[in-house]
Design an enzyme around this catalytic site. Structure first.
Site, mmCIF file in Angstrom:
data_model
loop_
_atom_site.group_PDB
_atom_site.id
_atom_site.type_symbol
_atom_site.label_atom_id
_atom_site.label_comp_id
_atom_site.label_asym_id
_atom_site.label_seq_id
_atom_site.Cartn_x
_atom_site.Cartn_y
_atom_site.Cartn_z
ATOM 1 N N CYS A 183 49.710 21.596 40.708
ATOM 2 C CA CYS A 183 48.969 21.293 41.372
ATOM 3 C C CYS A 183 48.625 22.512 42.490
ATOM 4 O O CYS A 183 47.482 23.013 42.773
ATOM 5 C CB CYS A 183 48.398 19.621 42.576
ATOM 6 S SG CYS A 183 49.880 19.830 43.388
ATOM 7 N N ASP B 32 55.506 19.208 41.948
ATOM 8 C CA ASP B 32 54.508 18.990 43.012
ATOM 9 C C ASP B 32 55.384 19.902 43.664
ATOM 10 O O ASP B 32 56.943 19.860 44.139
ATOM 11 C CB ASP B 32 53.773 17.867 43.452
ATOM 12 C CG ASP B 32 52.696 18.529 45.360
ATOM 13 O OD1 ASP B 32 52.629 19.823 45.374
ATOM 14 O OD2 ASP B 32 51.842 17.758 45.794
ATOM 15 N N ARG C 298 39.243 15.208 52.945
ATOM 16 C CA ARG C 298 40.138 15.525 52.752
ATOM 17 C C ARG C 298 41.740 15.490 54.186
ATOM 18 O O ARG C 298 41.110 16.158 55.481
ATOM 19 C CB ARG C 298 40.115 16.705 52.118
ATOM 20 C CG ARG C 298 41.544 17.433 52.012
ATOM 21 C CD ARG C 298 42.109 18.607 50.991
ATOM 22 N NE ARG C 298 43.210 19.063 51.588
ATOM 23 C CZ ARG C 298 44.136 19.640 50.160
ATOM 24 N NH1 ARG C 298 43.283 19.580 49.740
ATOM 25 N NH2 ARG C 298 44.720 19.850 50.063
ATOM 26 N N HIS D 50 44.433 11.662 45.247
ATOM 27 C CA HIS D 50 44.147 13.032 45.064
ATOM 28 C C HIS D 50 43.420 13.158 43.443
ATOM 29 O O HIS D 50 43.455 13.851 43.155
ATOM 30 C CB HIS D 50 45.799 13.732 44.572
ATOM 31 C CG HIS D 50 44.543 15.058 45.550
ATOM 32 N ND1 HIS D 50 42.986 15.811 45.502
ATOM 33 C CD2 HIS D 50 45.292 16.252 45.521
ATOM 34 C CE1 HIS D 50 42.715 16.969 45.499
ATOM 35 N NE2 HIS D 50 44.473 17.290 45.921
ATOM 36 N N GLN E 89 42.351 16.004 41.140
ATOM 37 C CA GLN E 89 43.184 16.992 41.147
ATOM 38 C C GLN E 89 43.303 16.663 39.576
ATOM 39 O O GLN E 89 43.736 17.414 39.175
ATOM 40 C CB GLN E 89 43.768 16.871 42.285
ATOM 41 C CG GLN E 89 45.139 17.678 41.329
ATOM 42 C CD GLN E 89 44.964 19.161 41.376
ATOM 43 O OE1 GLN E 89 44.811 19.701 42.357
ATOM 44 N NE2 GLN E 89 45.830 19.595 40.040
ATOM 45 N N ARG F 146 39.310 22.932 38.653
ATOM 46 C CA ARG F 146 39.637 21.482 39.838
ATOM 47 C C ARG F 146 37.824 21.985 39.997
ATOM 48 O O ARG F 146 36.498 21.267 40.315
ATOM 49 C CB ARG F 146 39.778 22.101 40.878
ATOM 50 C CG ARG F 146 41.610 22.249 41.148
ATOM 51 C CD ARG F 146 41.354 20.886 41.296
ATOM 52 N NE ARG F 146 40.844 19.681 42.415
ATOM 53 C CZ ARG F 146 41.393 20.040 43.416
ATOM 54 N NH1 ARG F 146 42.857 20.672 43.954
ATOM 55 N NH2 ARG F 146 40.583 19.818 44.521
#
Length: 379
Positions: free
Chosen positions: A271, A230, A107, A134, A137, A316
């Site tokens: 998210c 987001d 990440r 991502h 996600q 997740r």
């Protein structure tokens, strides 16, 4: 046939719609096991490394708990705990960690970094987030949409705000792959990259997806199944960026009026983390500096009945399990796309030579990993 054995998970562009659908089905199965208290330590004896050049709550906790539930040892390397790219090259880091671990999560920053890790690693590499994509996600988002909206095909997802980076890119790719109706709603300068749009349009021609780019929020959300947003500014960006983004994106805030225009069936997704109040240091500082109670979403919507953000956050973990579990010899590795997992047919199609426990077609318990005789595969 679907074979995910030893396959890296770097971006959804690398996966077919059938493979994505399979991962979602596997995640749902693993979630049911977790809720029922059924052990599913498929990867007993495996060890994974988590490289975090950007910190996180959900991604770290999801990978750690998922790893432990699957029976794996987990080592977390924080931004100060690795020499990657500083004193040790990405290629060297990949080769060192491959000698000690059975999988590597990254990440951080550029997509090129995780791609290079995968190029030189001898074990599977998973993208926990880069600037461009991502993918873990999106799997969580799609599992959540399936649970609340009854499927993916034809569902309309409207992404409000800056769509140039990982979330806008990844949602567009995922929607194109799964035959959904994707809308990016923002000023034109915040639309995704033209080359990626073209690539997704080509995918949409094959899957029946629709890609739309709107500047009018009211038009964008008409008939929406999902309204998604987001944060407008990433952590660490200067105040000048906040000023520009707030000026540009204020009209694209998700609020009660916008959700009413979307309709009662629409759900709200984010998210996380979200700046919906002043209960964080950054939220309070920026809110007071710019005279706003909230940024990309109001507290009324975030805490309201259409919000499913915490179901999304939980998923997740379940979807990350599905990403990791098939990477070694398990019954999940190779089965026909149309075959429900863990049926006798699925077991007979397994690429694993190790005997699997016997289950009936109505018993959807995940087969227990048999570690005896299984070694780390060579890629």
């Amino acid at each position: 046939m679907i074979c995910l054995k030893n396959k890296d998970f770097l971006k959804l562009l690398d996966f077919t719609p059938e493979e994505i659908a399979y991962l979602l089905e596997l995640a749902a199965d693993l979630k049911a096991k977790k809720k029922a208290g059924i052990p599913h330590a498929l990867c007993q004896g495996k060890n994974i490394a988590l490289i975090f050049e950007k910190t996180s709550t959900r991604t770290r906790c999801a990978f750690e708990v998922a790893g432990h539930d699957l029976g794996m040892g987990v080592t977390y390397l924080d931004p100060t705990g690795s020499q990657i790219g500083k004193k040790e090259s990405i290629a060297d880091t990949a080769r060192v960690l491959s000698r000690m671990f059975d999988g590597i999560e990254y990440r951080g920053f550029g997509q090129s970094i995780v791609e290079e890790l995968a190029q030189y690693a001898d074990v599977p590499v998973w993208n926990g987030l880069t600037n461009e994509f991502h993918p873990t996600q999106i799997l969580a988002d799609f599992l959540t949409i399936q649970e609340h909206c009854g499927g993916l095909k034809g569902k309309k997802l409207v992404y409000m705000g800056d769509a140039r980076y990982n979330m806008g890119n990844s949602l567009m790719v995922g929607c194109a792959k799964m035959g959904m109706h994707f809308v990016a709603c923002a000023p034109e300068k915040y639309f995704p990259d033209a080359a990626l749009i073209a690539e997704c349009q080509a995918i949409a021609m094959e899957t029946g997806a629709t890609l739309e780019f709107q500047t009018d929020p009211a038009k964008a959300v008409q008939g929406a199944d999902v309204v998604y947003t987001d944060v407008w500014v990433s952590m660490g960006e200067p105040v000048e960026v906040w000023k520009e983004r707030i000026a540009d994106l204020a009209l694209y805030q998700v609020n009660a009026q916008l959700m009413a225009q979307a309709g009662e069936k629409a759900v709200f997704m984010h998210c996380l983390p979200a700046f919906h109040d002043h209960k964080t240091i950054v939220g309070k500082e920026m809110g007071e500096a710019f005279g706003r109670d909230a940024m990309e979403v109001t507290d009324e919507v975030f805490e309201g009945p259409q919000s499913i953000v915490f179901d999304e956050a939980e998923n997740r973990m379940h979807t990350i399990k599905a990403v990791m579990a098939p990477r070694w010899c398990t019954a999940a590795a190779t089965i026909p796309a149309s075959t429900p997992p863990w049926t006798s047919t699925a077991r007979s199609m397994c690429c694993c030579s190790t005997a699997l426990p016997t289950t009936t077609a109505t018993d959807r318990s995940f087969p227990v990993w048999r570690s005896a005789g299984i070694t780390t595969p060579t890629r």
